[in-house]
Design a protein around this motif. Structure first.
Motif, PDB file in Angstrom:
ATOM      1  N   ASN A 124       0.846  -1.196   0.000  1.00 36.64           N
ATOM      2  CA  ASN A 124       0.000   0.000   0.000  1.00 36.64           C
ATOM      3  C   ASN A 124       0.884   1.249   0.000  1.00 36.64           C
ATOM      4  O   ASN A 124       2.053   1.199   0.371  1.00 36.64           O
ATOM      5  N   PRO A 125       0.327   2.396  -0.397  1.00 37.66           N
ATOM      6  CA  PRO A 125       1.114   3.629  -0.373  1.00 37.66           C
ATOM      7  C   PRO A 125       1.606   3.966   1.030  1.00 37.66           C
ATOM      8  O   PRO A 125       0.894   3.770   2.012  1.00 37.66           O
ATOM      9  N   ILE A 126       2.811   4.488   1.108  1.00 38.68           N
ATOM     10  CA  ILE A 126       3.378   4.922   2.383  1.00 38.68           C
ATOM     11  C   ILE A 126       2.869   6.314   2.722  1.00 38.68           C
ATOM     12  O   ILE A 126       2.898   7.223   1.888  1.00 38.68           O
ATOM     13  N   GLU A 129      -4.463   1.986   8.390  1.00 35.91           N
ATOM     14  CA  GLU A 129      -3.490   0.947   8.098  1.00 35.91           C
ATOM     15  C   GLU A 129      -4.000  -0.123   7.147  1.00 35.91           C
ATOM     16  O   GLU A 129      -3.210  -0.933   6.644  1.00 35.91           O
ATOM     17  N   ASP A 130      -5.309  -0.138   6.882  1.00 36.40           N
ATOM     18  CA  ASP A 130      -5.838  -1.039   5.862  1.00 36.40           C
ATOM     19  C   ASP A 130      -5.571  -0.525   4.458  1.00 36.40           C
ATOM     20  O   ASP A 130      -5.622  -1.306   3.502  1.00 36.40           O
ATOM     21  N   HIS A 131      -5.287   0.766   4.325  1.00 36.58           N
ATOM     22  CA  HIS A 131      -5.140   1.380   3.004  1.00 36.58           C
ATOM     23  C   HIS A 131      -3.818   2.098   2.802  1.00 36.58           C
ATOM     24  O   HIS A 131      -3.501   2.501   1.679  1.00 36.58           O
ATOM     25  N   ALA A 152       1.837  13.376  -2.732  1.00 39.21           N
ATOM     26  CA  ALA A 152       1.069  14.553  -2.310  1.00 39.21           C
ATOM     27  C   ALA A 152       1.581  14.999  -0.956  1.00 39.21           C
ATOM     28  O   ALA A 152       2.201  14.222  -0.209  1.00 39.21           O
ATOM     29  N   TYR A 153       1.290  16.258  -0.646  1.00 43.50           N
ATOM     30  CA  TYR A 153       1.553  16.797   0.684  1.00 43.50           C
ATOM     31  C   TYR A 153       0.225  17.202   1.316  1.00 43.50           C
ATOM     32  O   TYR A 153      -0.605  17.867   0.685  1.00 43.50           O
ATOM     33  N   VAL A 154       0.032  16.807   2.577  1.00 42.03           N
ATOM     34  CA  VAL A 154      -1.177  17.136   3.333  1.00 42.03           C
ATOM     35  C   VAL A 154      -0.757  17.931   4.562  1.00 42.03           C
ATOM     36  O   VAL A 154      -0.010  17.433   5.413  1.00 42.03           O
ATOM     37  N   GLY A 155      -1.231  19.172   4.676  1.00 42.31           N
ATOM     38  CA  GLY A 155      -0.958  19.998   5.834  1.00 42.31           C
ATOM     39  C   GLY A 155      -2.135  19.994   6.790  1.00 42.31           C
ATOM     40  O   GLY A 155      -3.267  20.268   6.377  1.00 42.31           O
ATOM     41  N   PRO A 213      -6.016   8.178  -4.010  1.00 42.35           N
ATOM     42  CA  PRO A 213      -6.057   7.962  -5.461  1.00 42.35           C
ATOM     43  C   PRO A 213      -4.872   8.566  -6.220  1.00 42.35           C
ATOM     44  O   PRO A 213      -4.608   8.163  -7.366  1.00 42.35           O
ATOM     45  N   LEU A 214      -4.178   9.530  -5.613  1.00 44.33           N
ATOM     46  CA  LEU A 214      -3.039  10.133  -6.292  1.00 44.33           C
ATOM     47  C   LEU A 214      -1.806   9.235  -6.273  1.00 44.33           C
ATOM     48  O   LEU A 214      -0.848   9.477  -7.009  1.00 44.33           O
TER      49      LEU A 214
END
Length: 371
Positions: free
Chosen positions: A71-73, A97-99, A176-179, A359-360
């Motif tokens: 899965n994506p980190i 943690e499932d995704h 991506a970046y999430v703030g 999705p990104l």
């Protein structure tokens, strides 16, 4: 810790001093064991490990959890400085943690990492750029260790400073970046948060709060920030819900480490000690941190903002994002949250990460399989 920045400031109100730390055996050991068993990763391709990494010459603790290592980190960069999230993550992170493969990292001088290095040797390295470069080194390590091309970075509070610096310098490393609780201009954050807190105290007719807050003027004032003034402002900011919406304290949050499978009594004390050490060393450097002139980031940028956040006032971040050029950008508002939406509205946070951010990334993106 004593008085420290953003989330770390309020820790002083709820974390015991060294003289108060409970002796071994840990009175919360049975509860910690139950939480550990519930949260144990048992899937065949899952990952649940804690390891030490040397980043920028300093030994640091990294915790990785996920139901499927392909899965994506998602790298969670905690606030503070030194307000670690690893011992609180059990309270909100399990559905992620499932995704995602979720990485919690105790930064240099923070939490469990504080115990691994000589503070005297570490002090001169505590600079924002060093934390940025530690994060970049960690991302590159994670890429190799788990066979991933890129990662998602989520920066919270002080961690949003580190995360934004990573996104600006190395967007090629990120999906991506999430703030979350994003800092844009530190001095402006303090001015706006103080004005909000004083207005709430005046409206409530709280003469003690008004007297203490007015005594801080000018706040934050020119030059380096004053830690004692910061502590007074945060005391009343928390009282009026600027940290956690609808609450006059953050006990629900800062008591969570007592049940963390990742943290012992000694580790909790290290969190406290690391916060005091880090803020004493770092705080003079933070007053003039600003991203106000940063107008382009070459990776998708999301702001997950608590509508009632006046620890790092969310209107500042929302206004900045309007001016930013990025491949994709979006503000996601959490109407019932202040500074802690991942634990104030955990279901909504998970939903937005899953639908907006995941999705990104390329699902099961493995270097070995040519993705």
């Amino acid at each position: 810790m004593q008085k420290t920045l953003m989330l770390a400031t309020s820790l002083a109100l709820t974390t015991p001093s060294a003289a108060q730390v409970s002796p071994v055996p840990d009175p919360y050991a049975q509860g910690r064991a139950v939480v550990a068993d519930i949260n144990r990763i048992v899937t065949p391709n899952g990952v649940q490990e804690t390891f030490e990494a040397t980043l920028g010459g300093a030994r640091q603790v990294v915790n990785v959890r996920g139901a499927d290592r392909t899965n994506p980190i998602l790298l969670f960069i905690h606030g503070g400085p030194a307000a670690v999230e690893m011992p609180i993550a059990w309270a909100f992170q399990r559905p992620w943690e499932d995704h995602f493969t979720v990485v919690q990292w105790d930064q240099r001088g923070a939490g469990r990492s504080f115990l691994l290095n000589d503070p005297a040797a570490l002090a001169s390295t505590l600079r924002p750029e060093r934390y940025r470069d530690d994060a970049i080194e960690l991302i590159e390590l994670l890429q190799k260790r788990y066979g991933q091309r890129k990662v998602i970075v989520l920066g919270h509070s002080w961690g949003s400073i580190v995360g934004m610096m990573v996104a600006a310098k190395r967007p090629d490393l990120l999906h991506a970046y999430v703030g979350v609780g994003q800092v844009i201009d530190f001095r402006e954050n303090e001015r706006e948060g103080y004005a909000w807190t004083l207005a709430r105290a005046q409206a409530a007719g709280n003469t003690e709060a008004v007297r203490e807050l007015e005594a801080l003027r000018p706040y934050p004032g020119p030059g380096a920030f004053d830690l004692q003034k910061l502590g007074t402002e945060r005391k009343w900011n928390i009282r009026y819900g600027g940290l956690a919406a609808g609450r006059d304290n953050a006990d629900f949050y800062f008591r969570a480490p007592r049940l963390s499978p990742e943290y012992t009594t000694a580790d909790r004390q290290a969190w406290d000690d690391g916060s005091a050490f880090t803020m004493k060393t770092m705080f003079p450097q933070l007053a003039d941190i600003s991203f106000a002139k940063l107008d382009r980031i070459d990776t998708p940028v999301f702001m997950f903002l608590g509508r009632q956040d006046y620890t790092t006032p969310s209107p500042i971040a929302a206004g900045w994002l309007n001016r930013l050029r990025a491949p994709r950008k979006k503000v996601v508002w959490f109407e019932h949250s202040a500074h802690l939406p991942f634990i104030e509205e955990p279901g909504r946070m998970f939903e937005e990460l899953l639908t907006q951010v995941r999705p990104l990334s390329q699902t099961k993106a493995s270097v070995g399989r040519g993705h």
